[in-house]
Design an enzyme around this catalytic site. Structure first.
Site, PDB file in Angstrom:
ATOM      1  N   LYS A 204      13.056 -65.959 -24.473  1.00 60.16           N
ATOM      2  CA  LYS A 204      14.102 -65.376 -25.703  1.00 60.16           C
ATOM      3  C   LYS A 204      14.025 -66.735 -26.485  1.00 60.16           C
ATOM      4  O   LYS A 204      13.917 -66.464 -27.702  1.00 60.16           O
ATOM      5  CB  LYS A 204      15.660 -65.264 -25.023  1.00 60.16           C
ATOM      6  CG  LYS A 204      16.444 -64.996 -26.313  1.00 60.16           C
ATOM      7  CD  LYS A 204      17.648 -64.711 -25.777  1.00 60.16           C
ATOM      8  CE  LYS A 204      19.063 -64.301 -26.925  1.00 60.16           C
ATOM      9  NZ  LYS A 204      20.240 -64.118 -26.446  1.00 60.16           N
ATOM     10  N   GLU A 210      10.876 -74.784 -18.027  1.00 63.02           N
ATOM     11  CA  GLU A 210       9.876 -74.382 -16.853  1.00 63.02           C
ATOM     12  C   GLU A 210       8.727 -73.376 -17.569  1.00 63.02           C
ATOM     13  O   GLU A 210       7.761 -73.188 -17.063  1.00 63.02           O
ATOM     14  CB  GLU A 210      10.652 -73.270 -16.133  1.00 63.02           C
ATOM     15  CG  GLU A 210      11.619 -74.378 -15.076  1.00 63.02           C
ATOM     16  CD  GLU A 210      13.008 -74.266 -15.748  1.00 63.02           C
ATOM     17  OE1 GLU A 210      13.143 -74.193 -17.144  1.00 63.02           O
ATOM     18  OE2 GLU A 210      14.054 -74.504 -15.007  1.00 63.02           O
ATOM     19  N   GLY A 264      19.732 -62.608 -22.332  1.00 69.47           N
ATOM     20  CA  GLY A 264      18.735 -62.806 -21.260  1.00 69.47           C
ATOM     21  C   GLY A 264      18.876 -61.805 -20.231  1.00 69.47           C
ATOM     22  O   GLY A 264      17.906 -61.199 -19.925  1.00 69.47           O
ATOM     23  N   ARG A 265      20.236 -62.040 -19.650  1.00 66.90           N
ATOM     24  CA  ARG A 265      20.041 -61.245 -18.301  1.00 66.90           C
ATOM     25  C   ARG A 265      20.460 -59.538 -18.413  1.00 66.90           C
ATOM     26  O   ARG A 265      20.519 -59.052 -17.439  1.00 66.90           O
ATOM     27  CB  ARG A 265      21.195 -61.612 -17.372  1.00 66.90           C
ATOM     28  CG  ARG A 265      22.541 -61.967 -18.120  1.00 66.90           C
ATOM     29  CD  ARG A 265      23.499 -62.856 -17.427  1.00 66.90           C
ATOM     30  NE  ARG A 265      24.745 -63.192 -18.111  1.00 66.90           N
ATOM     31  CZ  ARG A 265      24.753 -64.193 -19.008  1.00 66.90           C
ATOM     32  NH1 ARG A 265      23.869 -65.068 -19.370  1.00 66.90           N
ATOM     33  NH2 ARG A 265      25.861 -64.213 -19.758  1.00 66.90           N
ATOM     34  N   GLU A 350      26.137 -65.491 -13.571  1.00 66.19           N
ATOM     35  CA  GLU A 350      26.018 -66.264 -14.842  1.00 66.19           C
ATOM     36  C   GLU A 350      26.885 -65.723 -16.052  1.00 66.19           C
ATOM     37  O   GLU A 350      27.423 -66.589 -16.863  1.00 66.19           O
ATOM     38  CB  GLU A 350      24.352 -66.118 -15.442  1.00 66.19           C
ATOM     39  CG  GLU A 350      24.029 -67.326 -16.634  1.00 66.19           C
ATOM     40  CD  GLU A 350      22.621 -67.175 -16.835  1.00 66.19           C
ATOM     41  OE1 GLU A 350      21.858 -68.273 -16.354  1.00 66.19           O
ATOM     42  OE2 GLU A 350      22.007 -66.383 -17.527  1.00 66.19           O
ATOM     43  N   HIS A 381      19.663 -58.311  11.424  1.00 68.47           N
ATOM     44  CA  HIS A 381      19.355 -59.020  12.417  1.00 68.47           C
ATOM     45  C   HIS A 381      19.237 -60.819  12.055  1.00 68.47           C
ATOM     46  O   HIS A 381      18.783 -61.389  12.568  1.00 68.47           O
ATOM     47  CB  HIS A 381      17.717 -58.790  12.765  1.00 68.47           C
ATOM     48  CG  HIS A 381      17.701 -57.556  13.280  1.00 68.47           C
ATOM     49  ND1 HIS A 381      17.844 -57.063  14.479  1.00 68.47           N
ATOM     50  CD2 HIS A 381      17.602 -56.179  12.790  1.00 68.47           C
ATOM     51  CE1 HIS A 381      17.594 -55.799  14.595  1.00 68.47           C
ATOM     52  NE2 HIS A 381      17.664 -55.285  13.461  1.00 68.47           N
ATOM     53  N   LYS A 509      20.291 -79.217 -17.683  1.00 68.08           N
ATOM     54  CA  LYS A 509      18.919 -79.323 -18.623  1.00 68.08           C
ATOM     55  C   LYS A 509      19.186 -80.782 -19.387  1.00 68.08           C
ATOM     56  O   LYS A 509      18.284 -81.377 -19.388  1.00 68.08           O
ATOM     57  CB  LYS A 509      19.065 -78.211 -19.524  1.00 68.08           C
ATOM     58  CG  LYS A 509      18.814 -76.758 -19.046  1.00 68.08           C
ATOM     59  CD  LYS A 509      18.656 -75.842 -20.113  1.00 68.08           C
ATOM     60  CE  LYS A 509      18.653 -74.482 -19.621  1.00 68.08           C
ATOM     61  NZ  LYS A 509      18.841 -73.291 -20.629  1.00 68.08           N
TER      62      LYS A 509
END
Ligand code: F6P
Length: 550
Positions: A204, A210, A264-265, A350, A381, A509
């Site tokens: 965005k 990253e 973003g999400r 978030e 399990h 950040k």
């Protein structure tokens, strides 16, 4: 006392009784409980009869929603008001999947022409790549698409691509690289043919560390093989930052945009969904949008007590704030939904992992639970022991499809039998008397029987909901994701928080940016705490030692 405080107080008084309820008794006293405590929307069934609620609980929760002005917040969201107050923006992801001719206004402008234009551009590009009309610099069609993005620019499209991979063609693969750890990108590049690889740089902001590092490394790898000129043919970008995309060397015709009113999400419905359109074809991407849109209409119009996202959110708040359960497990009994828990972690935590209200005052009550999970039956399990007999009560959400999309006989019945059994065991447990009886029948006697009976008792009364879909189609998945999105928003309204900002990711950040120069051979930041300084120096010394040995 405000109407909202009064609604919380009424719920707290009710919850004091609820803590003594038993699911066994609730079912015994109401044979119609399943019908009363489940909602159906199209082919989606949401069963919450195994939650610790009565009719009165839902009435009190709906009163809370009204006192929190939910209906007006919902209307404001659909109307493009700046409900993301700290960023002074709308949260208008519903416009991305709006299918009707009506305008959707944001800041006095109809956003639909731009939304439709961007969708048309995605369609043209996706179809051209899939047909082989768009090719790489050496004239080869693309066999591999690599989406470089993180958070909302990764989790949504990745989850959907995995969920619907059974609809993908055999000759196109989509990969997702998110982590700045080179161990993510490096082994992938080693397997790919640059001449047949298309990169999508999805961000965005187009500044995320990253993503920019991974994009730079991918670009270096590509140009080493095909030359600088190949960038324009092998890279596309999805971003709101057209300027930064241009500076990267991606031409406007290969750049897909979206808008600051898309969080973003909440962005997989925008061009961030390009990997979905490439893998599944644009028609299926549209079916995903249609599914989400149908849930949007339901959310906008259904009465609160019959409204799926609203009831889903009310139960979440009931479990978190009134019954005091601090986590929630998402348990898809569908291997294809293996990334759903990770997607929901971002969507929920978030959005609602916050401690101050919109007005800056402390919320004063617990907000978002820790969301975690794993696909069934694998989780059985691993951690289900704790779900059944641990000291922590974890409300569970089971999700499954009635019909599979594979042809292997014998699997799906076992999968669903396990799902149903787990919801039963959690809800009704096994009393010590029942455990004793079963042991006696098996021939166990005396002290050993007494001891084992305690170990083999299941307290039950552990709440769960179950969501069933007919089949995992794009439409069904779109509807399911939109259900979760709106539930997150409703929960935020009840807690009076802004679900659409994420200031909590910023400090880390900033500190990483201060530390990075030292790790790159520059100066250590001043005023470093002793722990971080000790760790930093250890890393630098060990890395220097390793470098010297090479
Ligand atoms: O760091 C959090 C975050 O801002 C998320 O909200 C977002 O989805 C992610 O980073 C990626 O951001 P971008 O799409 O701008 O690269």
């Amino acid at each position: 006392m405000s109407a909202l405080d009064a609604a919380w107080a009424a719920l707290a008084a009710h919850a004091a009784h609820a803590k003594k309820w038993s699911l066994r008794a609730l079912f015994a006293e109401d044979p119609e409980r399943f019908a009363r405590c489940s909602l159906v929307f199209e082919d989606l069934v949401f069963d919450f009869s195994k939650q610790l609620v009565r009719t009165e609980t839902l009435e009190l929760l709906c009163a809370l929603a009204r006192a929190a002005d939910l209906e007006s917040w919902r209307a404001r969201m659909f109307a493009g008001a700046h409900i993301n107050s700290t960023e002074d923006r709308a949260a208008l992801h519903v416009a991305l999947r709006h299918r009707g001719p009506e305008p959707i206004l944001c800041d006095g402008r109809d956003v639909m022409p731009e939304v439709r234009a961007e969708l048309a551009k995605m369609r043209a590009f996706a179809e051209a790549v899939r047909s082989g009309a768009v090719r790489g610099a050496r004239g080869h069609s693309f066999s591999d698409v690599v989406n470089i993005g993180i958070g909302g620019s990764d989790l949504g499209p990745q989850m959907v691509c995995r969920a619907l991979a059974h609809l993908a063609p055999p000759d196109l693969r989509v990969h997702f690289v998110s982590n700045v750890d080179g161990a993510h990108l490096s082994p992938l590049l080693a397997r790919l043919d640059p001449a047949r690889t298309l990169f999508i740089v999805a961000s965005k902001t187009f500044t995320t560390q990253e993503t920019m590092q991974n994009a730079a490394s991918a670009r270096a790898w590509l140009t080493a093989a095909l030359g600088e000129e190949a960038i324009a043919q092998h890279f596309v970008a999805v971003s709101t930052n057209a300027q930064a995309v241009r500076s990267f060397g991606i031409p406007p015709e290969r750049s897909f945009g979206f808008w600051d009113w898309v969080g973003g999400r909440f962005s997989l419905w925008s061009a961030i969904g390009l990997p979905i359109a490439l893998l599944l074809g644009f028609a299926r991407f549209e079916e995903l949008l249609e599914g989400a849109h149908s849930m949007d209409r339901h959310f906008a119009t259904a009465p609160l007590a019959r409204n799926l996202p609203v009831v889903h959110a009310l139960l979440a708040v009931w479990n978190r704030d009134l019954l005091g359960f601090s986590t929630r497990a998402v348990l898809p009994y569908d291997q294809r939904l293996e990334r759903l828990p990770a997607f929901l972690q971002q969507l929920e935590m978030e959005s609602n992992g916050k401690r101050v209200r919109r007005d800056g005052q402390p919320v004063g009550r617990p907000t978002c639970p820790i969301v975690w999970g794993e696909v069934g039956t694998n989780g059985q399990h691993a951690f289900f022991q704790l779900l059944h007999q641990g000291t922590e009560i974890v409300p569970c959400e089971f999700i499954a499809c009635v019909n599979p999309d594979h042809h292997l006989p014998g699997h799906h019945e076992k999968l669903l039998a396990n799902l149903l059994a787990q919801t039963q065991a959690l809800a009704f447990g096994r009393t010590e008397a029942e455990a004793r009886e079963a042991l006696a029948k098996a021939g166990v006697r005396g002290e050993r029987l007494e001891l084992l009976a305690r170990h083999r008792t299941f307290p039950g009364n552990r709440p769960s909901s179950t969501i069933l879909l007919d089949r995992l189609t794009p439409r069904a998945l779109g509807r399911l994701i939109a259900l979760f999105e709106h539930s997150v928003f409703v929960q935020g309204v009840l807690w009076e928080i802004n679900s659409f900002d994420q200031w909590g990711v910023e400090l880390g950040k900033e500190l990483a940016a201060r530390l990075l120069p030292a790790l790159e051979g520059g100066r250590e930041p001043q005023e470093l705490d002793p722990s971080t300084r000790g760790l930093l120096r250890h890393i630098i010394e060990r890395r220097a030692g390793i470098a010297a040995q090479r």
